[in-house]
Write an enzyme that holds these catalytic residues in place. Structure first.
Site, PDB file in Angstrom:
ATOM      1  N   HIS A 239       5.000 -32.317 119.443  1.00  0.00           N
ATOM      2  CA  HIS A 239       5.602 -31.228 120.210  1.00  0.00           C
ATOM      3  C   HIS A 239       5.168 -31.353 121.673  1.00  0.00           C
ATOM      4  CE1 HIS A 239       6.366 -29.584 116.281  1.00  0.00           C
ATOM      5  NE2 HIS A 239       6.744 -28.401 116.726  1.00  0.00           N
TER       6      HIS A 239
ATOM      7  N   HIS B 234       9.641 -26.400 110.500  1.00  0.00           N
ATOM      8  CA  HIS B 234       8.342 -26.086 109.895  1.00  0.00           C
ATOM      9  C   HIS B 234       8.608 -25.350 108.589  1.00  0.00           C
ATOM     10  CE1 HIS B 234       6.201 -26.957 113.728  1.00  0.00           C
ATOM     11  NE2 HIS B 234       7.369 -26.593 114.230  1.00  0.00           N
TER      12      HIS B 234
ATOM     13  N   HIS C 167      13.481 -31.344 112.626  1.00  0.00           N
ATOM     14  CA  HIS C 167      12.423 -30.490 113.182  1.00  0.00           C
ATOM     15  C   HIS C 167      12.492 -29.104 112.565  1.00  0.00           C
ATOM     16  CE1 HIS C 167       9.741 -29.612 116.810  1.00  0.00           C
ATOM     17  NE2 HIS C 167       9.939 -28.415 116.289  1.00  0.00           N
TER      18      HIS C 167
ATOM     19  N   ASP D 237      13.986 -25.519 113.927  1.00  0.00           N
ATOM     20  CA  ASP D 237      12.588 -25.190 114.211  1.00  0.00           C
ATOM     21  C   ASP D 237      11.990 -24.241 113.162  1.00  0.00           C
ATOM     22  OD1 ASP D 237      10.197 -25.290 115.553  1.00  0.00           O
ATOM     23  OD2 ASP D 237      10.885 -24.303 117.367  1.00  0.00           O
ATOM     24  N   ASP D 238      12.159 -22.945 113.340  1.00  0.00           N
ATOM     25  CA  ASP D 238      11.706 -21.925 112.389  1.00  0.00           C
ATOM     26  C   ASP D 238      12.888 -20.984 112.180  1.00  0.00           C
ATOM     27  OD1 ASP D 238       8.652 -22.513 112.338  1.00  0.00           O
ATOM     28  OD2 ASP D 238       9.137 -22.361 114.472  1.00  0.00           O
TER      29      ASP D 238
ATOM     30  N   GLU E 137       8.076 -27.888 125.707  1.00  0.00           N
ATOM     31  CA  GLU E 137       8.732 -26.653 125.271  1.00  0.00           C
ATOM     32  C   GLU E 137       8.169 -25.511 126.119  1.00  0.00           C
ATOM     33  OE1 GLU E 137       9.312 -23.925 121.235  1.00  0.00           O
ATOM     34  OE2 GLU E 137       7.551 -25.203 121.449  1.00  0.00           O
TER      35      GLU E 137
END
Length: 328
Positions: free
Chosen positions: A194, A18, A16, A275-276, A197
């Protein structure tokens, strides 16, 4: 009291991330110099600056807008993958967004081609495997997400093996997007979405009901509903958990409150991702180290988390076998 485990030597896998969100502030500043752009609104020093999810999306899009050519995306993918390979990651999946490519003035062929070139360069230098998951952006609406699904279903590049949906989870109803996932599933793509969250267990339940994914991005708010946790465990749905991201976005106040370990002990299949990463001052290596420090996991337990990720990866059987062989 035993010393916390140093997780450096643990083989890792990330499901996961991006790709535009993996661009470090230093790389984005270099791109800004290349294009004579001002990034002071969302980068200070070597840190992204934002205070809530809306500002985070602005920073994300601002950074993404500075990757404008095939060569830019090759550089981005190679840089990210070599960085995590140095943390002993052997596999990664990256979320790729055709909508960001269009916004940057790139054709889909140039976007995927550039990313694939960076993936090939990183594999040559470090051995890391990588696949791409096309994502539709939820807050752009069902029509845009369906267009992304049709693009994914056309298999525009052999490294594209999955389809998902990202963006503002509180926009619209999951049912609005069900057709997009049907298109992708019928094409044989792996399915993730997603959910759970920023929105609660109802978001997770809707995703399970309408999308029938094999994986959920995040999914951690399911902890608020015991029956839902049991359903996830019973159905074998894998959670792509990103503790550092959850803490940065104030989904949970601190690591001791994070439900990763409780979900795991309830029989849910959990994995660790970033994630990021630079937006949340994280990396896949840091996520594994946080888990070891917070819950006292030993090397076999952390390796089992990697095994779960590889078993859930959207790859062919031979690649999966090769990756699993690296864990033995």
């Amino acid at each position: 009291m035993t010393e916390p485990l140093d997780t450096t030597a643990i083989r890792k896998a990330e499901l996961h991330c991006h790709i535009e969100g993996a661009a470090s502030p230093s790389l984005v500043k270099a791109q800004a110099r290349k294009y004579d752009a001002d990034v002071s609104g969302f980068i200070s020093g070597d840190t992204y600056v934002w205070s809530d999810f809306t500002e985070f999306l602005t920073a994300y899009d601002g950074a993404a807008s500075l990757f404008r050519t095939e060569e830019d995306y090759a550089l981005l993918a190679r840089t990210y993958l070599e960085e995590i390979a140095a943390e002993n990651a052997i596999y990664a999946e990256i979320f790729v967004s055709p909508d960001h490519a269009v916004a940057a003035g790139l054709s889909n062929a140039a976007y995927f081609g550039g990313l694939a070139e960076g993936i090939a360069q990183a594999k040559a230098s470090s051995g890391i495997e990588c696949r791409m998951i096309i994502v539709g952006i939820r807050h752009l609406g069902a029509e845009k997400v369906e267009a992304a699904a049709r693009l994914a279903a056309a298999r525009p590049h052999p490294l594209i093996t999955g389809f998902g949906m990202a963006g503002e989870e509180r926009f619209g109803q999951v049912a609005d997007f069900a057709r997009a996932f049907d298109i992708a599933r019928d094409a044989g793509l792996g399915i993730t979405i997603h959910a759970g969250e920023l929105a609660g267990p109802e978001s997770v339940r809707a995703a399970l009901d309408h999308v029938r994914p094999s994986r959920l991005g995040h999914g951690v708010r399911a902890i608020e509903d015991t029956a839902l946790v049991q359903r996830i465990a019973d159905e074998g749905v894998v959670l792509e958990v990103c503790p550092g991201s959850n803490l940065a976005l104030n989904v949970f106040p601190d690591i001791s409150s994070h439900p990763f370990d409780r979900l795991r002990r309830a029989g849910v299949k959990v994995t660790l991702s970033s994630d990021d990463p630079p937006h949340f001052a994280s990396s896949v290596g840091r996520e594994y180290q946080m888990a070891a420090d917070a819950w006292g996991y030993d090397a076999p337990e952390l390796t089992e988390i990697t095994r779960t990720a590889i078993e859930a990866a959207f790859v062919d059987a031979q690649t999966r076998a090769n990756l699993l062989g690296q864990l033995d």
